[in-house]
Design a protein around this motif. Structure first.
Motif, short mmCIF file in Angstrom:
data_model
loop_
_atom_site.label_atom_id
_atom_site.label_comp_id
_atom_site.label_asym_id
_atom_site.label_seq_id
_atom_site.Cartn_x
_atom_site.Cartn_y
_atom_site.Cartn_z
N UNK A 106 21.05 12.61 -6.66
CA UNK A 106 19.59 13.12 -6.87
C UNK A 106 18.86 13.31 -5.64
N UNK A 107 18.98 12.38 -4.76
CA UNK A 107 18.26 12.49 -3.42
C UNK A 107 18.57 13.69 -2.82
N UNK A 108 19.95 14.05 -2.55
CA UNK A 108 20.44 15.07 -1.95
C UNK A 108 20.31 16.64 -2.64
N UNK A 109 19.98 16.43 -3.87
CA UNK A 109 19.86 17.74 -4.74
C UNK A 109 18.00 18.06 -4.29
N UNK A 110 17.37 17.01 -4.24
CA UNK A 110 15.93 17.29 -4.17
C UNK A 110 15.61 17.55 -2.55
N UNK A 111 16.58 17.19 -1.54
CA UNK A 111 16.35 17.36 -0.26
C UNK A 111 16.76 18.85 0.25
N UNK A 112 17.92 19.36 -0.22
CA UNK A 112 18.51 20.51 -0.10
C UNK A 112 17.65 21.65 -0.75
N UNK A 113 16.88 21.40 -1.86
CA UNK A 113 16.08 22.24 -2.64
C UNK A 113 14.71 22.30 -1.79
N UNK A 115 12.75 22.97 -11.95
CA UNK A 115 13.45 21.66 -12.85
C UNK A 115 14.69 20.99 -12.06
N UNK A 116 14.39 19.69 -12.03
CA UNK A 116 15.45 19.11 -11.59
C UNK A 116 16.51 18.62 -12.96
N UNK A 117 17.84 19.04 -12.72
CA UNK A 117 18.71 18.69 -13.60
C UNK A 117 19.77 17.62 -13.10
N UNK A 118 19.97 16.74 -14.29
CA UNK A 118 21.01 15.61 -13.89
C UNK A 118 22.03 15.44 -15.23
N UNK A 119 23.15 15.49 -14.64
CA UNK A 119 24.40 15.54 -15.54
C UNK A 119 25.33 14.36 -14.96
N UNK A 120 25.85 13.48 -16.08
CA UNK A 120 26.84 12.78 -15.79
C UNK A 120 27.40 12.48 -17.10
N UNK A 121 27.72 13.36 -18.13
CA UNK A 121 28.52 13.01 -19.23
C UNK A 121 29.95 12.67 -19.21
N UNK A 122 30.67 13.10 -18.39
CA UNK A 122 32.09 12.81 -17.90
C UNK A 122 32.31 12.26 -16.63
N UNK A 123 32.91 13.09 -15.92
CA UNK A 123 33.55 12.47 -14.67
C UNK A 123 32.90 13.29 -13.19
N UNK A 124 31.89 13.79 -13.46
CA UNK A 124 31.12 14.42 -12.42
C UNK A 124 29.73 13.80 -12.32
N UNK A 125 29.14 13.20 -11.20
CA UNK A 125 27.70 12.95 -11.13
C UNK A 125 27.09 14.10 -10.75
N UNK A 126 26.12 14.76 -11.23
CA UNK A 126 25.81 15.97 -10.55
C UNK A 126 24.07 16.02 -10.63
N UNK A 127 23.44 16.78 -9.65
CA UNK A 127 22.16 16.89 -9.77
C UNK A 127 21.90 18.47 -9.18
N UNK A 128 20.76 18.85 -9.60
CA UNK A 128 20.46 20.44 -9.01
C UNK A 128 19.23 20.84 -9.46
N UNK A 129 18.21 21.39 -8.44
CA UNK A 129 17.29 21.77 -8.89
C UNK A 129 17.29 23.68 -8.84
N UNK A 130 16.72 23.85 -10.08
CA UNK A 130 16.77 25.26 -10.59
C UNK A 130 15.30 25.88 -10.60
N UNK A 131 15.15 26.89 -9.90
CA UNK A 131 13.69 27.68 -10.09
C UNK A 131 13.62 28.68 -11.18
N UNK A 132 12.54 28.63 -12.07
CA UNK A 132 12.50 29.78 -12.98
C UNK A 132 13.63 29.77 -13.79
#
Ligand code: KG4
Ligand code: ZN
Length: 430
Positions: free
Chosen positions: A135-142, A79-96
């Motif tokens: 987001x691109x970097x998160x996908x690339x690293x994963x 699952x790709x997660x995207x978070x931008x609710x406050x002052x951090x732009x974040x993306x991550x890929x988490x398995x299971x």
């Protein structure tokens, strides 16, 4: 964990095992069974499934239309997660739901630091700039392509609406274009899953979510059902840290600086009083403590040291503890230590009381303030009859791994959002 699926395509064909029924829903194909037509109630029988399907059940059948629910094997779901609710732009890929393959956080602290707090308009603009590369970097690293994702999870709220919109709109667009299911996640639930996904947390658990925006106590029951037990009536604990630091000329955010300096002062030097709550005694209030700090600063001549700290910040945007100590006299260190000690006591006494009241089998402390070393030490020193879990430092403050982790149980339950999903600044968890 059955998900209801409407068949969008189906057919019959001859395979090695004879006539096979083939059905496809919007999330992919499923080879349902051998044999002829299907009737209501048909299924493999539990565990007898094949390919990526564990089992299925037919609800309606007739003509060219079939409605069935399907239990997919939840193996290696990314699952790709995207978070931008406050002052951090974040993306991550988490398995299971727990294996973090990548977690990228672009912090805007440098942008907001000079204003001593988050400026909403600047935050949205920074999110717009960062979202695509993050987001691109998160996908690339994963090492994961968009097509390989089981779902895209995004923070729906609570948070700054202009900030939330950036992540949400981007997630919606990606999901739509790449035909990947979309999952909406509550930011607070994300903070809880930052801990739950990485530790053997037994339910029911008591969760204390304590950050710059929230100070909330939740009962976390089976199936991740939440009950709100108490919350702040005014400032969040992290906000109190930030405001006190700003008042005294320290950098933003204030929590880490006060945390760093508190061990150098006497936590019993300034006798701040604890808040007494009418009504729900599990609610918090930090405005009285904040006013007491303001009164303390007015009663002391701090102009010189405040100016010295601002001067230090002009030379170095991130001073270390030794540098702060050169511009912070003993009395101020004592006050900071006493302030932090009081916040910790407020947090812990209510968390312990709430955990006792609901018969918690674990205590989860999460959110930016969970980084606080004084809070961690005080919790360890309080002998509790259940285990206490904190997030790792990287998962304490805002990140997207926690959003992807929180989405996993929703994925299993088939709780998907559609393109009508809207950002909600005040979204409640319970
Ligand atoms: O969870 P978070 O990154 O964002 C929100 O959802 O609010 O939390 C940020 C808050 C800030 O108020 C910051 O001062 C506080 O967490 N914080 C800390 C510490 N590190 C961050 N507060 C106390 N001690 C710390 N070490
Ligand atoms: Zn947060």
């Amino acid at each position: 964990m059955f998900q209801l699926h409407e068949v969008v395509e189906f057919g019959l064909f001859f395979g090695r095992e004879g006539l096979l029924f083939f059905a496809a829903d919007q999330f992919g194909d499923a080879l349902l069974r051998g044999g002829g037509g299907l009737k209501v109630g048909d299924g493999f029988g539990r565990g007898a499934g094949r390919d990526e399907v564990d089992d299925f059940e037919v609800h309606r059948a007739g003509g060219a239309h079939l409605v069935f629910s399907i239990q997919r094997k939840l193996r290696a779901v990314r699952i790709l997660g995207i978070e931008s609710s406050c002052d951090e732009t974040a993306a991550a890929v988490v398995e299971d739901g727990s294996r973090i393959l990548s977690s990228v956080v672009a912090s805007q602290i440098a942008t907001h630091a000079k204003y001593g707090g988050v400026v909403p308009e600047l935050a949205s603009r920074e999110h717009l700039r960062a979202i695509v590369p993050v987001v691109r970097l998160a996908l690339e690293r994963a090492d994961t392509r968009l097509e390989e994702l089981g779902a895209i999870a995004v923070t729906q709220g609570p948070g700054l609406v202009g900030s939330l919109l950036v992540g949400l709109t981007y997630a919606k667009a990606l999901a739509l274009v790449r035909r990947v299911p979309l999952i909406a996640v509550n930011h607070i639930e994300g903070h809880i899953h930052a801990v739950v996904s990485q530790n053997p947390v037994e339910l029911p658990a008591l969760a204390l979510v304590v950050s710059g925006g929230h100070t909330h106590l939740y009962e976390v029951g089976e199936g991740f059902r939440y009950r709100l037990l108490g919350k702040t009536r005014d400032d969040a604990a992290g906000e109190a840290f930030d405001k006190v630091a700003k008042l005294l000329g320290f950098s933003y955010p204030g929590g880490p600086v006060i945390d760093m300096l508190a061990p150098h002062g006497n936590p019993r030097a300034v006798p701040f009083t604890l808040a007494k709550m009418k009504g729900n005694t599990l609610d918090f209030s930090f405005s009285g403590l904040k006013t007491a700090v303001l009164r303390w600063t007015e009663a002391h001549d701090l102009a010189g040291e405040v100016e010295a700290r601002r001067e230090l910040l002009r030379r170095n945007s991130q001073p270390g503890v030794e540098e702060w100590l050169t511009v912070t006299p003993r009395e101020t260190l004592d006050m900071l230590a006493s302030f932090q000690h009081t916040v910790i006591r407020e947090l812990l006494r209510r968390a312990v009381k709430a955990a006792e009241g609901m018969g918690a089998r674990s205590l989860v402390i999460s959110g930016g303030v969970a980084c606080n070393s004084g809070l961690r030490l005080a919790t360890a020193a309080t002998r509790l009859p259940y285990p206490v879990f904190f997030p790792t430092p990287g998962l304490s403050t805002d990140n997207a791994a926690m959003i992807a982790a929180a989405a996993f149980p929703k994925f299993a339950r088939g709780e998907f959002a559609d393109s009508a999903l809207r950002a909600q600044a005040n979204l409640a968890l319970a």
